[in-house]
Design a protein around this motif. Sequence first.
Motif, PDB file in Angstrom:
ATOM      1  N   GLN A  61      55.797  40.090  42.782  1.00 19.40           N
ATOM      2  CA  GLN A  61      54.642  39.364  43.275  1.00 19.40           C
ATOM      3  C   GLN A  61      54.551  39.572  44.783  1.00 19.40           C
ATOM      4  OE1 GLN A  61      54.564  35.219  42.311  1.00 19.40           O
ATOM      5  NE2 GLN A  61      52.533  34.875  43.169  1.00 19.40           N
ATOM      6  N   ARG A  63      51.452  40.820  48.141  1.00 18.12           N
ATOM      7  CA  ARG A  63      50.123  41.261  48.568  1.00 18.12           C
ATOM      8  C   ARG A  63      49.016  40.705  47.669  1.00 18.12           C
ATOM      9  NH1 ARG A  63      53.548  45.338  48.842  1.00 18.12           N
ATOM     10  NH2 ARG A  63      52.831  46.194  46.872  1.00 18.12           N
ATOM     11  N   GLY A  64      49.184  39.466  47.245  1.00 16.59           N
ATOM     12  CA  GLY A  64      48.139  38.807  46.486  1.00 16.59           C
ATOM     13  C   GLY A  64      47.998  39.255  45.056  1.00 16.59           C
ATOM     14  N   ARG A  65      49.028  39.864  44.484  1.00 16.38           N
ATOM     15  CA  ARG A  65      48.941  40.272  43.094  1.00 16.38           C
ATOM     16  C   ARG A  65      50.315  40.194  42.436  1.00 16.38           C
ATOM     17  NH1 ARG A  65      48.084  45.599  45.584  1.00 16.38           N
ATOM     18  NH2 ARG A  65      49.939  46.874  45.308  1.00 16.38           N
ATOM     19  N   GLU A  67      52.583  42.062  39.548  1.00 16.44           N
ATOM     20  CA  GLU A  67      52.669  43.341  38.841  1.00 16.44           C
ATOM     21  C   GLU A  67      53.893  43.363  37.936  1.00 16.44           C
ATOM     22  OE1 GLU A  67      50.466  46.611  41.760  1.00 16.44           O
ATOM     23  OE2 GLU A  67      52.582  46.807  41.255  1.00 16.44           O
ATOM     24  N   CYS A 102      48.711  44.452  36.086  1.00 13.47           N
ATOM     25  CA  CYS A 102      48.412  43.844  37.388  1.00 13.47           C
ATOM     26  C   CYS A 102      47.417  42.699  37.215  1.00 13.47           C
ATOM     27  CB  CYS A 102      47.840  44.893  38.347  1.00 13.47           C
ATOM     28  SG  CYS A 102      47.397  44.233  39.978  1.00 13.47           S
ATOM     29  N   ARG A 103      47.728  41.591  37.839  1.00 19.07           N
ATOM     30  CA  ARG A 103      46.794  40.469  37.895  1.00 19.07           C
ATOM     31  C   ARG A 103      46.697  40.007  39.336  1.00 19.07           C
ATOM     32  NH1 ARG A 103      48.061  35.021  34.692  1.00 19.07           N
ATOM     33  NH2 ARG A 103      49.453  34.770  36.479  1.00 19.07           N
ATOM     34  N   ARG A 104      45.498  40.066  39.871  1.00 19.56           N
ATOM     35  CA  ARG A 104      45.287  39.682  41.259  1.00 19.56           C
ATOM     36  C   ARG A 104      45.112  38.177  41.378  1.00 19.56           C
ATOM     37  NH1 ARG A 104      44.759  43.990  44.415  1.00 19.56           N
ATOM     38  NH2 ARG A 104      44.284  46.008  43.447  1.00 19.56           N
ATOM     39  N   ARG A 105      45.280  37.707  42.596  1.00 17.03           N
ATOM     40  CA  ARG A 105      45.173  36.283  42.870  1.00 17.03           C
ATOM     41  C   ARG A 105      43.798  35.759  42.459  1.00 17.03           C
ATOM     42  NH1 ARG A 105      46.518  34.846  48.881  1.00 17.03           N
ATOM     43  NH2 ARG A 105      48.517  35.719  48.155  1.00 17.03           N
ATOM     44  N   ALA A 107      42.571  35.686  39.631  1.00 17.38           N
ATOM     45  CA  ALA A 107      42.009  36.406  38.481  1.00 17.38           C
ATOM     46  C   ALA A 107      42.675  35.900  37.206  1.00 17.38           C
ATOM     47  CB  ALA A 107      42.215  37.912  38.628  1.00 17.38           C
ATOM     48  N   TRP A 110      44.536  40.499  33.090  1.00 20.41           N
ATOM     49  CA  TRP A 110      45.432  41.562  33.534  1.00 20.41           C
ATOM     50  C   TRP A 110      44.755  42.910  33.328  1.00 20.41           C
ATOM     51  CZ3 TRP A 110      50.609  40.923  35.254  1.00 20.41           C
ATOM     52  CH2 TRP A 110      51.088  39.611  35.190  1.00 20.41           C
ATOM     53  N   THR A 111      44.866  43.795  34.313  1.00 18.58           N
ATOM     54  CA  THR A 111      44.436  45.180  34.155  1.00 18.58           C
ATOM     55  C   THR A 111      45.651  46.051  33.853  1.00 18.58           C
ATOM     56  OG1 THR A 111      44.647  45.599  36.532  1.00 18.58           O
ATOM     57  CG2 THR A 111      42.504  44.872  35.717  1.00 18.58           C
TER      58      THR A 111
END
Length: 208
Positions: A61, A63-65, A67, A102-105, A107, A110-111
């Motif tokens: 976790q 940079r705002g994401r 992984e 990856c899931r961003r803040r 969001a 998950w991509t």
Amino acid sequence: MQALLDDRVAPQVLFPPPDTPPAPLPVALDQIAPPRRKRQPIGFRRELQPRRAPDAQTIEQSRGRLEIRELWVVDAGDVGPSLMTAYGWRQVTQIGGLRRWCRRRHADLWTVEEVTVVSSRQRTPAQFLASIRNHWTIENQVHRPRDGSMQEDRLHGRAIGVILAVCRNVVINLIRRHLPGRYIPTARNAITTDLGIALRWMHLPLRN
């Protein structure tokens, strides 16, 4: 290249043998975003297919994401000589499939991203995954400081660009060696206000 590796390696890298129960996904099905590629065949999503457990996995976790990285590794076998003939890649010993969740803040979904990786060194899956992650060290510790702190992109000295890049690298290395922990723009300001710092550095030996 991507298609060649996927077609020859993906079945043994990602998918389990018939007598082996498939491994669960790291995230829930209803939390996975739809694929970005519109040309992907309807009903086929490799990340949702039955898969074997990854050989190595990391969760990070920053940079705002958030992984999740999963790596499957197999020996190159007869694919290694094929890569040598087709692309000139020498001594490929391992081939892997890397899947990044990856899931961003802020969001909800998950991509998923998949890439094929190769290595000319024989490593454990954990070492292989760590080396893939360390690849970004060059970007984070060299190119980004030159572009951001040293404002390389704003100075268009194209004819002597290589020389200027070498000078910036020398300055960054001197700051990191003699002013450890100092933010590079702050260190530059300190040097401009006290030229004695730069003069002392000019008399230091270049070797370690």
